[in-house]
Scaffold this motif. Structure first.
Motif, PDB file in Angstrom:
ATOM      1  N   HIS A   1      42.841  39.086  48.128  1.00  0.00           N
ATOM      2  CA  HIS A   1      41.155  38.518  47.956  1.00  0.00           C
ATOM      3  C   HIS A   1      40.723  38.957  46.764  1.00  0.00           C
ATOM      4  O   HIS A   1      39.810  38.421  46.151  1.00  0.00           O
ATOM      5  CB  HIS A   1      40.534  39.069  49.197  1.00  0.00           C
ATOM      6  N   GLN A   2      41.070  40.485  46.428  1.00  0.00           N
ATOM      7  CA  GLN A   2      40.534  40.779  45.089  1.00  0.00           C
ATOM      8  C   GLN A   2      41.071  39.910  43.921  1.00  0.00           C
ATOM      9  O   GLN A   2      40.146  39.637  43.407  1.00  0.00           O
ATOM     10  CB  GLN A   2      41.190  42.271  45.074  1.00  0.00           C
ATOM     11  N   VAL A   3      42.090  39.881  44.013  1.00  0.00           N
ATOM     12  CA  VAL A   3      42.626  39.084  42.716  1.00  0.00           C
ATOM     13  C   VAL A   3      42.307  37.685  42.670  1.00  0.00           C
ATOM     14  O   VAL A   3      41.872  37.059  41.728  1.00  0.00           O
ATOM     15  CB  VAL A   3      44.513  39.143  42.847  1.00  0.00           C
ATOM     16  N   PHE A   4      42.343  37.044  43.879  1.00  0.00           N
ATOM     17  CA  PHE A   4      41.763  35.596  43.822  1.00  0.00           C
ATOM     18  C   PHE A   4      40.375  35.022  44.018  1.00  0.00           C
ATOM     19  O   PHE A   4      39.915  34.141  44.023  1.00  0.00           O
ATOM     20  CB  PHE A   4      42.578  35.064  45.024  1.00  0.00           C
ATOM     21  N   THR A   5      39.564  36.308  43.987  1.00  0.00           N
ATOM     22  CA  THR A   5      38.073  36.280  44.107  1.00  0.00           C
ATOM     23  C   THR A   5      37.501  36.619  42.365  1.00  0.00           C
ATOM     24  O   THR A   5      37.805  37.345  42.173  1.00  0.00           O
ATOM     25  CB  THR A   5      37.423  37.377  44.745  1.00  0.00           C
ATOM     26  N   PRO A   6      36.808  35.534  42.116  1.00  0.00           N
ATOM     27  CA  PRO A   6      36.168  35.867  40.705  1.00  0.00           C
ATOM     28  C   PRO A   6      35.384  37.100  40.500  1.00  0.00           C
ATOM     29  O   PRO A   6      34.700  37.554  41.643  1.00  0.00           O
ATOM     30  CB  PRO A   6      35.277  34.520  40.275  1.00  0.00           C
ATOM     31  N   SER A   7      35.579  37.719  39.272  1.00  0.00           N
ATOM     32  CA  SER A   7      34.938  39.129  39.063  1.00  0.00           C
ATOM     33  C   SER A   7      33.410  38.657  38.794  1.00  0.00           C
ATOM     34  O   SER A   7      32.859  37.568  38.485  1.00  0.00           O
ATOM     35  CB  SER A   7      35.373  39.875  37.853  1.00  0.00           C
ATOM     36  N   ALA A   8      32.447  39.690  38.819  1.00  0.00           N
ATOM     37  CA  ALA A   8      31.056  39.868  38.792  1.00  0.00           C
ATOM     38  C   ALA A   8      30.801  39.020  37.273  1.00  0.00           C
ATOM     39  O   ALA A   8      30.005  38.225  36.890  1.00  0.00           O
ATOM     40  CB  ALA A   8      30.252  40.908  38.720  1.00  0.00           C
ATOM     41  N   LYS A   9      31.518  39.745  36.265  1.00  0.00           N
ATOM     42  CA  LYS A   9      31.456  39.137  35.071  1.00  0.00           C
ATOM     43  C   LYS A   9      31.786  37.723  34.787  1.00  0.00           C
ATOM     44  O   LYS A   9      31.044  36.813  33.977  1.00  0.00           O
ATOM     45  CB  LYS A   9      32.629  39.926  34.151  1.00  0.00           C
ATOM     46  N   GLU A  10      32.874  37.313  35.301  1.00  0.00           N
ATOM     47  CA  GLU A  10      33.217  35.811  35.368  1.00  0.00           C
ATOM     48  C   GLU A  10      32.252  34.864  35.959  1.00  0.00           C
ATOM     49  O   GLU A  10      31.824  33.649  35.340  1.00  0.00           O
ATOM     50  CB  GLU A  10      34.749  35.541  36.170  1.00  0.00           C
ATOM     51  N   VAL A  11      31.793  35.381  36.956  1.00  0.00           N
ATOM     52  CA  VAL A  11      30.626  34.546  37.425  1.00  0.00           C
ATOM     53  C   VAL A  11      29.600  34.456  36.915  1.00  0.00           C
ATOM     54  O   VAL A  11      28.806  33.418  36.657  1.00  0.00           O
ATOM     55  CB  VAL A  11      30.054  35.256  39.040  1.00  0.00           C
ATOM     56  N   ASP A  12      28.895  35.599  36.379  1.00  0.00           N
ATOM     57  CA  ASP A  12      27.640  35.662  35.480  1.00  0.00           C
ATOM     58  C   ASP A  12      28.059  34.504  34.024  1.00  0.00           C
ATOM     59  O   ASP A  12      27.099  33.725  33.682  1.00  0.00           O
ATOM     60  CB  ASP A  12      27.679  36.898  34.901  1.00  0.00           C
ATOM     61  N   HIS A  13      28.990  34.798  33.686  1.00  0.00           N
ATOM     62  CA  HIS A  13      29.286  33.907  32.335  1.00  0.00           C
ATOM     63  C   HIS A  13      29.501  32.199  32.757  1.00  0.00           C
ATOM     64  O   HIS A  13      28.918  31.557  32.127  1.00  0.00           O
ATOM     65  CB  HIS A  13      30.929  34.145  31.938  1.00  0.00           C
ATOM     66  N   ALA A  14      29.996  31.888  33.965  1.00  0.00           N
ATOM     67  CA  ALA A  14      30.048  30.643  34.427  1.00  0.00           C
ATOM     68  C   ALA A  14      28.869  30.243  34.700  1.00  0.00           C
ATOM     69  O   ALA A  14      28.373  29.116  34.365  1.00  0.00           O
ATOM     70  CB  ALA A  14      31.075  30.545  35.856  1.00  0.00           C
ATOM     71  N   GLU A  15      28.022  31.154  35.284  1.00  0.00           N
ATOM     72  CA  GLU A  15      26.630  30.519  35.616  1.00  0.00           C
ATOM     73  C   GLU A  15      25.908  30.183  34.463  1.00  0.00           C
ATOM     74  O   GLU A  15      25.242  29.309  34.297  1.00  0.00           O
ATOM     75  CB  GLU A  15      25.893  31.534  36.481  1.00  0.00           C
ATOM     76  N   ARG A  16      25.928  31.017  33.421  1.00  0.00           N
ATOM     77  CA  ARG A  16      25.167  30.823  32.170  1.00  0.00           C
ATOM     78  C   ARG A  16      25.834  29.403  31.494  1.00  0.00           C
ATOM     79  O   ARG A  16      24.981  28.815  30.903  1.00  0.00           O
ATOM     80  CB  ARG A  16      25.397  32.093  31.248  1.00  0.00           C
ATOM     81  N   LEU A  17      26.861  29.325  31.330  1.00  0.00           N
ATOM     82  CA  LEU A  17      27.537  28.395  31.053  1.00  0.00           C
ATOM     83  C   LEU A  17      27.081  26.842  31.502  1.00  0.00           C
ATOM     84  O   LEU A  17      26.903  26.067  30.878  1.00  0.00           O
ATOM     85  CB  LEU A  17      29.215  28.293  30.859  1.00  0.00           C
ATOM     86  N   VAL A  18      27.093  26.917  32.834  1.00  0.00           N
ATOM     87  CA  VAL A  18      26.631  25.752  33.358  1.00  0.00           C
ATOM     88  C   VAL A  18      25.278  25.477  33.246  1.00  0.00           C
ATOM     89  O   VAL A  18      24.873  24.223  33.128  1.00  0.00           O
ATOM     90  CB  VAL A  18      27.079  25.936  35.106  1.00  0.00           C
TER      91      VAL A  18
END
Lengths: 306, 99
Positions: A243-260
């Motif tokens: 679950h750890q490996v397959f769940t996006p990290s906080a940093k990835e989520v943050d980046h994706a949110e800003r990009l979208v």
């Protein structure tokens, strides 16, 4: 009349990072299988159950499915191979009990999927279950199965994914488990390509040496890098890491949110390609980011409105 | 249903129960359990209700309980009775008499 558990309608595309296998014949295992937090529980009528106990396992399975509240955990049933005398009754009991789906063991062709689909439909009619409710996944366990992966992936609307079953596959290929994974690397790649081309999910085989956590971690990371959606597991201790490996990290989520968000602003102004934080971004990146947010939401680490 | 021959289902593992059925003229149920004091009556009631549902009116039924849940007890009693009639492997009435 006994009170029956009513499971919500199965979702074809859902989060399936971990599929934990449980012997359907062992009440001690199946009664609280859901507390470990795997995304999917696989109640097994096949290899884990001795030949003389196939009938008993079905009685046990039926009552588990109709009595135990597994909550949001997906509940699948692994049926015996189509070359055995067991699979038809396995399908009847799984459908009657309201399982979310059926895993076809040793699947080798589109015809295997169609045969199972036909019997699922018969069982749905026999037991008054909504037609089309029961999902299918196929396990590829031979060279022939892997070579036919694409026709298998596109054989049925009910089919949500394919998985590699390493044990039997390695026997068929006459190879042994290696640390690097080179023994089944081609099969993993071929299966992933077929699954992506068909638009279904793809799962890796289990890691049998559950005491070797370092080897397990390496394999899980490699699975993730290759593009798998999840992995079969055989021990609850393996859940957290996957679950750890397959769940996006906080940093990835943050980046994706800003990009979208940046894209949404640009799109309403009619712009296609645009610059985001100094890098050129096109629509493929945006879709990636949207997928990541969807995964993050399903994994419970993103609660935003995108 | 009529118990036609001796049959058994279940194991002696924790959370399981081993159920044996034998043909007889009368109906007798005997229960031994690791939790007999607390749950003996409930176990017997579940076994009785299951046999009634299967319309088993005679036979000797022996239950060795290892802390099984009700749903496990039911599954083991049903399987033993169906095995005694050689009809446990196919066309089982799921959702009918098995419920």
């Amino acid at each position: 009349m006994t009170q029956h558990v009513t499971r919500p309608k199965p979702e074809k595309n859902r989060l399936r990072r971990t599929m934990m296998f449980m012997n359907a014949q062992k009440p001690g295992l199946i009664k609280d299988a859901y507390i470990y937090g795997a995304d999917t529980i696989m109640l097994d009528l096949e290899d884990a159950v001795a030949e003389s106990q196939k009938d008993a396992a079905r009685f046990s399975l039926y009552h588990a499915l109709t009595t135990i509240d597994y909550g949001d955990t997906e509940v699948l049933v692994r049926i015996n191979g189509l070359d055995t005398p067991h699979w038809q009754e396995d399908i009847r009991v799984a459908v009657a009990g309201g399982a979310d789906g059926i895993r076809i063991a040793k699947c080798e062709s589109a015809q295997d999927v169609k045969t199972v689909e036909e019997h699922i439909l018969m069982a749905e009619r026999e037991f008054g279950i909504e037609e089309g409710r029961t999902l299918i996944m196929a396990a590829l366990e031979s060279a022939r199965g892997v070579v036919n992966a694409y026709e298998i992936c596109t054989a049925s609307d009910r089919l949500f994914g394919v998985a590699l079953a390493g044990g039997d596959f390695r026997k068929d290929m006459r190879v042994k488990v290696t640390e690097s994974g080179i023994d089944i690397m081609v099969a993993r790649g071929m299966m992933l390509l077929a699954a992506r081309a068909a638009g279904v999910q793809c799962f890796d085989t289990n890691f049998a040496d559950f005491k070797n956590m370092e080897g397990f971690e390496n394999e899980v990371r490699q699975n993730h890098q290759m593009g798998f959606d999840g992995k079969s597991i055989i021990n609850p201790r393996q859940i957290r890491l996957v679950h750890q490996v397959f769940t996006p990290s906080a940093k990835e989520v943050d980046h994706a949110e800003r990009l979208v968000r940046a894209y949404n602003e640009q799109a309403s102004a009619g712009v296609g390609v645009f610059t985001f934080e100094g890098k050129m971004v096109d629509i493929a990146h945006v879709r990636d980011a949207q997928d990541l947010l969807k995964l993050a939401k399903a994994s419970g680490v993103y609660h935003g409105d995108l | 249903m009529v118990i036609e021959k001796s049959a058994m289902a279940g194991t002696l593992e924790s959370s399981d129960a081993q159920v044996t059925v034998e043909p007889a003229d009368d109906l007798q149920i005997s229960v031994s359990s690791s939790v007999l004091n607390q749950y003996g009556r409930q176990i017997k009631a579940t076994v009785e209700a299951t046999l009634e549902r299967l319309e088993v009116t005679s036979g000797h039924v022996t239950v060795v309980d290892k802390g099984a849940l009700d749903c496990t007890l039911k599954a083991r009693v049903e399987c033993a009775v169906f095995r005694s009639c050689d009809i446990s492997a196919s066309d089982v009435p799921w959702g009918g008499v098995i419920r």
